[in-house]
Design a protein around this motif. Structure first.
Motif, PDB file in Angstrom:
ATOM      1  N   LYS A  19       5.870   3.023  -1.215  1.00 22.13           N
ATOM      2  CA  LYS A  19       4.669   3.752  -2.275  1.00 22.13           C
ATOM      3  C   LYS A  19       3.331   4.198  -1.461  1.00 22.13           C
ATOM      4  O   LYS A  19       2.518   4.994  -1.890  1.00 22.13           O
ATOM      5  CB  LYS A  19       4.250   2.774  -3.201  1.00 22.13           C
ATOM      6  N   PHE A  20       3.282   4.049  -0.261  1.00 22.69           N
ATOM      7  CA  PHE A  20       2.187   4.536   0.731  1.00 22.69           C
ATOM      8  C   PHE A  20       2.830   5.089   2.082  1.00 22.69           C
ATOM      9  O   PHE A  20       4.018   4.771   2.484  1.00 22.69           O
ATOM     10  CB  PHE A  20       1.441   3.145   0.984  1.00 22.69           C
ATOM     11  N   LYS A  21       2.269   5.795   2.418  1.00 24.82           N
ATOM     12  CA  LYS A  21       2.544   6.883   3.700  1.00 24.82           C
ATOM     13  C   LYS A  21       2.404   6.018   4.931  1.00 24.82           C
ATOM     14  O   LYS A  21       3.142   6.300   6.179  1.00 24.82           O
ATOM     15  CB  LYS A  21       2.033   8.057   3.708  1.00 24.82           C
ATOM     16  N   SER A  22       1.277   5.202   4.783  1.00 24.53           N
ATOM     17  CA  SER A  22       0.933   4.306   6.150  1.00 24.53           C
ATOM     18  C   SER A  22       0.359   3.183   5.841  1.00 24.53           C
ATOM     19  O   SER A  22      -0.048   2.882   4.586  1.00 24.53           O
ATOM     20  CB  SER A  22      -0.208   5.350   6.938  1.00 24.53           C
ATOM     21  N   SER A  23       0.574   2.155   6.784  1.00 26.89           N
ATOM     22  CA  SER A  23       0.190   0.825   6.460  1.00 26.89           C
ATOM     23  C   SER A  23      -1.242   0.657   6.173  1.00 26.89           C
ATOM     24  O   SER A  23      -1.732  -0.067   5.606  1.00 26.89           O
ATOM     25  CB  SER A  23       0.492  -0.034   7.917  1.00 26.89           C
ATOM     26  N   ARG A  24      -2.029   1.566   6.870  1.00 33.14           N
ATOM     27  CA  ARG A  24      -3.609   1.776   6.766  1.00 33.14           C
ATOM     28  C   ARG A  24      -3.720   1.843   5.260  1.00 33.14           C
ATOM     29  O   ARG A  24      -4.797   1.220   4.633  1.00 33.14           O
ATOM     30  CB  ARG A  24      -4.008   2.715   7.656  1.00 33.14           C
ATOM     31  N   GLN A  25      -3.157   2.854   4.597  1.00 31.05           N
ATOM     32  CA  GLN A  25      -3.386   3.153   3.239  1.00 31.05           C
ATOM     33  C   GLN A  25      -3.294   2.178   2.284  1.00 31.05           C
ATOM     34  O   GLN A  25      -3.888   1.697   1.240  1.00 31.05           O
ATOM     35  CB  GLN A  25      -2.484   4.596   2.911  1.00 31.05           C
ATOM     36  N   ALA A  26      -1.922   1.182   2.472  1.00 28.90           N
ATOM     37  CA  ALA A  26      -1.733   0.018   1.731  1.00 28.90           C
ATOM     38  C   ALA A  26      -2.555  -0.917   1.806  1.00 28.90           C
ATOM     39  O   ALA A  26      -2.913  -1.555   1.117  1.00 28.90           O
ATOM     40  CB  ALA A  26      -0.285  -0.174   1.979  1.00 28.90           C
ATOM     41  N   ALA A  27      -3.157  -1.404   3.088  1.00 25.94           N
ATOM     42  CA  ALA A  27      -4.154  -1.985   3.461  1.00 25.94           C
ATOM     43  C   ALA A  27      -5.352  -2.007   2.779  1.00 25.94           C
ATOM     44  O   ALA A  27      -5.896  -2.793   1.810  1.00 25.94           O
ATOM     45  CB  ALA A  27      -4.275  -2.472   5.029  1.00 25.94           C
ATOM     46  N   ILE A  28      -6.000  -0.904   2.634  1.00 26.47           N
ATOM     47  CA  ILE A  28      -7.253  -0.280   2.228  1.00 26.47           C
ATOM     48  C   ILE A  28      -6.956  -0.204   0.595  1.00 26.47           C
ATOM     49  O   ILE A  28      -7.868  -0.919  -0.201  1.00 26.47           O
ATOM     50  CB  ILE A  28      -7.655   1.056   2.640  1.00 26.47           C
ATOM     51  N   ALA A  29      -5.852   0.072  -0.192  1.00 30.94           N
ATOM     52  CA  ALA A  29      -5.724   0.097  -1.665  1.00 30.94           C
ATOM     53  C   ALA A  29      -5.614  -1.455  -1.998  1.00 30.94           C
ATOM     54  O   ALA A  29      -6.381  -1.339  -3.283  1.00 30.94           O
ATOM     55  CB  ALA A  29      -4.436   0.726  -1.636  1.00 30.94           C
ATOM     56  N   TYR A  30      -5.503  -2.261  -1.306  1.00 31.54           N
ATOM     57  CA  TYR A  30      -5.471  -3.488  -1.738  1.00 31.54           C
ATOM     58  C   TYR A  30      -6.533  -4.425  -1.190  1.00 31.54           C
ATOM     59  O   TYR A  30      -6.608  -5.505  -1.500  1.00 31.54           O
ATOM     60  CB  TYR A  30      -4.207  -4.368  -1.363  1.00 31.54           C
ATOM     61  N   GLY A  31      -7.464  -3.787  -0.422  1.00 28.73           N
ATOM     62  CA  GLY A  31      -8.734  -4.570   0.059  1.00 28.73           C
ATOM     63  C   GLY A  31      -8.323  -5.685   1.162  1.00 28.73           C
ATOM     64  O   GLY A  31      -9.056  -6.699   1.390  1.00 28.73           O
ATOM     65  N   VAL A  32      -7.338  -5.307   2.046  1.00 30.14           N
ATOM     66  CA  VAL A  32      -6.737  -6.147   2.904  1.00 30.14           C
ATOM     67  C   VAL A  32      -7.262  -5.582   4.308  1.00 30.14           C
ATOM     68  O   VAL A  32      -6.933  -4.334   4.554  1.00 30.14           O
ATOM     69  CB  VAL A  32      -5.089  -6.256   3.020  1.00 30.14           C
ATOM     70  N   PRO A  33      -7.591  -6.353   5.290  1.00 30.49           N
ATOM     71  CA  PRO A  33      -8.061  -5.819   6.477  1.00 30.49           C
ATOM     72  C   PRO A  33      -6.823  -5.066   7.203  1.00 30.49           C
ATOM     73  O   PRO A  33      -5.704  -5.852   7.122  1.00 30.49           O
ATOM     74  CB  PRO A  33      -8.588  -6.880   7.361  1.00 30.49           C
ATOM     75  N   PRO A  34      -6.843  -4.017   7.896  1.00 26.89           N
ATOM     76  CA  PRO A  34      -5.614  -3.283   8.488  1.00 26.89           C
ATOM     77  C   PRO A  34      -5.132  -3.982   9.426  1.00 26.89           C
ATOM     78  O   PRO A  34      -3.703  -4.081   9.514  1.00 26.89           O
ATOM     79  CB  PRO A  34      -6.268  -1.925   8.632  1.00 26.89           C
ATOM     80  N   ALA A  35      -5.903  -4.658  10.276  1.00 27.82           N
ATOM     81  CA  ALA A  35      -5.216  -5.387  11.439  1.00 27.82           C
ATOM     82  C   ALA A  35      -4.425  -6.543  10.798  1.00 27.82           C
ATOM     83  O   ALA A  35      -3.173  -7.097  11.500  1.00 27.82           O
ATOM     84  CB  ALA A  35      -6.385  -5.922  12.257  1.00 27.82           C
ATOM     85  N   THR A  36      -4.970  -7.184   9.795  1.00 28.61           N
ATOM     86  CA  THR A  36      -4.149  -8.430   9.189  1.00 28.61           C
ATOM     87  C   THR A  36      -2.886  -7.967   8.675  1.00 28.61           C
ATOM     88  O   THR A  36      -1.878  -8.391   8.804  1.00 28.61           O
ATOM     89  CB  THR A  36      -5.107  -8.983   8.138  1.00 28.61           C
ATOM     90  N   PHE A  37      -3.014  -6.804   8.088  1.00 30.36           N
ATOM     91  CA  PHE A  37      -1.688  -6.147   7.352  1.00 30.36           C
ATOM     92  C   PHE A  37      -0.516  -5.890   8.214  1.00 30.36           C
ATOM     93  O   PHE A  37       0.360  -6.274   8.283  1.00 30.36           O
ATOM     94  CB  PHE A  37      -2.134  -4.881   6.740  1.00 30.36           C
ATOM     95  N   ASN A  38      -0.963  -5.493   9.562  1.00 32.60           N
ATOM     96  CA  ASN A  38      -0.214  -5.023  10.535  1.00 32.60           C
ATOM     97  C   ASN A  38       0.442  -6.287  11.076  1.00 32.60           C
ATOM     98  O   ASN A  38       1.388  -6.138  11.524  1.00 32.60           O
ATOM     99  CB  ASN A  38      -0.663  -3.992  11.407  1.00 32.60           C
ATOM    100  N   ASP A  39      -0.407  -7.186  11.339  1.00 35.11           N
ATOM    101  CA  ASP A  39      -0.011  -8.572  11.904  1.00 35.11           C
ATOM    102  C   ASP A  39       1.022  -9.107  11.087  1.00 35.11           C
ATOM    103  O   ASP A  39       2.152  -9.527  11.569  1.00 35.11           O
ATOM    104  CB  ASP A  39      -1.199  -9.453  12.136  1.00 35.11           C
TER     105      ASP A  39
END
Length: 76
Positions: A19-39
């Motif tokens: 549903k998202f092109k990048s992990s950063r987009q997914a993290a921001i859409a759900y209010g999650v820090p991108p670094a935490t999402f990638n971890d």
């Protein structure tokens, strides 16, 4: 499970579903820090689980094998 963890799990599920092109987009859409999402995306466990058995994780003692010898540097 608290709200932050639920948001993180939903972001991971939607990202893996494409549903998202990048992990950063997914993290921001759900209010999650991108670094935490990638971890988490890369397999890192949440702190509560990672340190759950910390008291059982002890290093094996290494037996002493001798004396420490100083290194001598020749200046010839």
């Amino acid at each position: 499970m608290d709200q932050n963890e639920q948001n993180l799990q939903m972001a991971l599920a939607d990202f893996k579903a494409g549903k998202f092109k990048s992990s950063r987009q997914a993290a921001i859409a759900y209010g999650v820090p991108p670094a935490t999402f990638n971890d988490r995306l890369n397999g890192k466990k949440p702190r509560q689980i990672a340190y759950q058995y910390e008291h059982e994780q002890q290093l094996t003692p290494i037996p002493w094998t001798g004396t420490i010898r100083p290194t001598v540097i020749n200046k010839n």
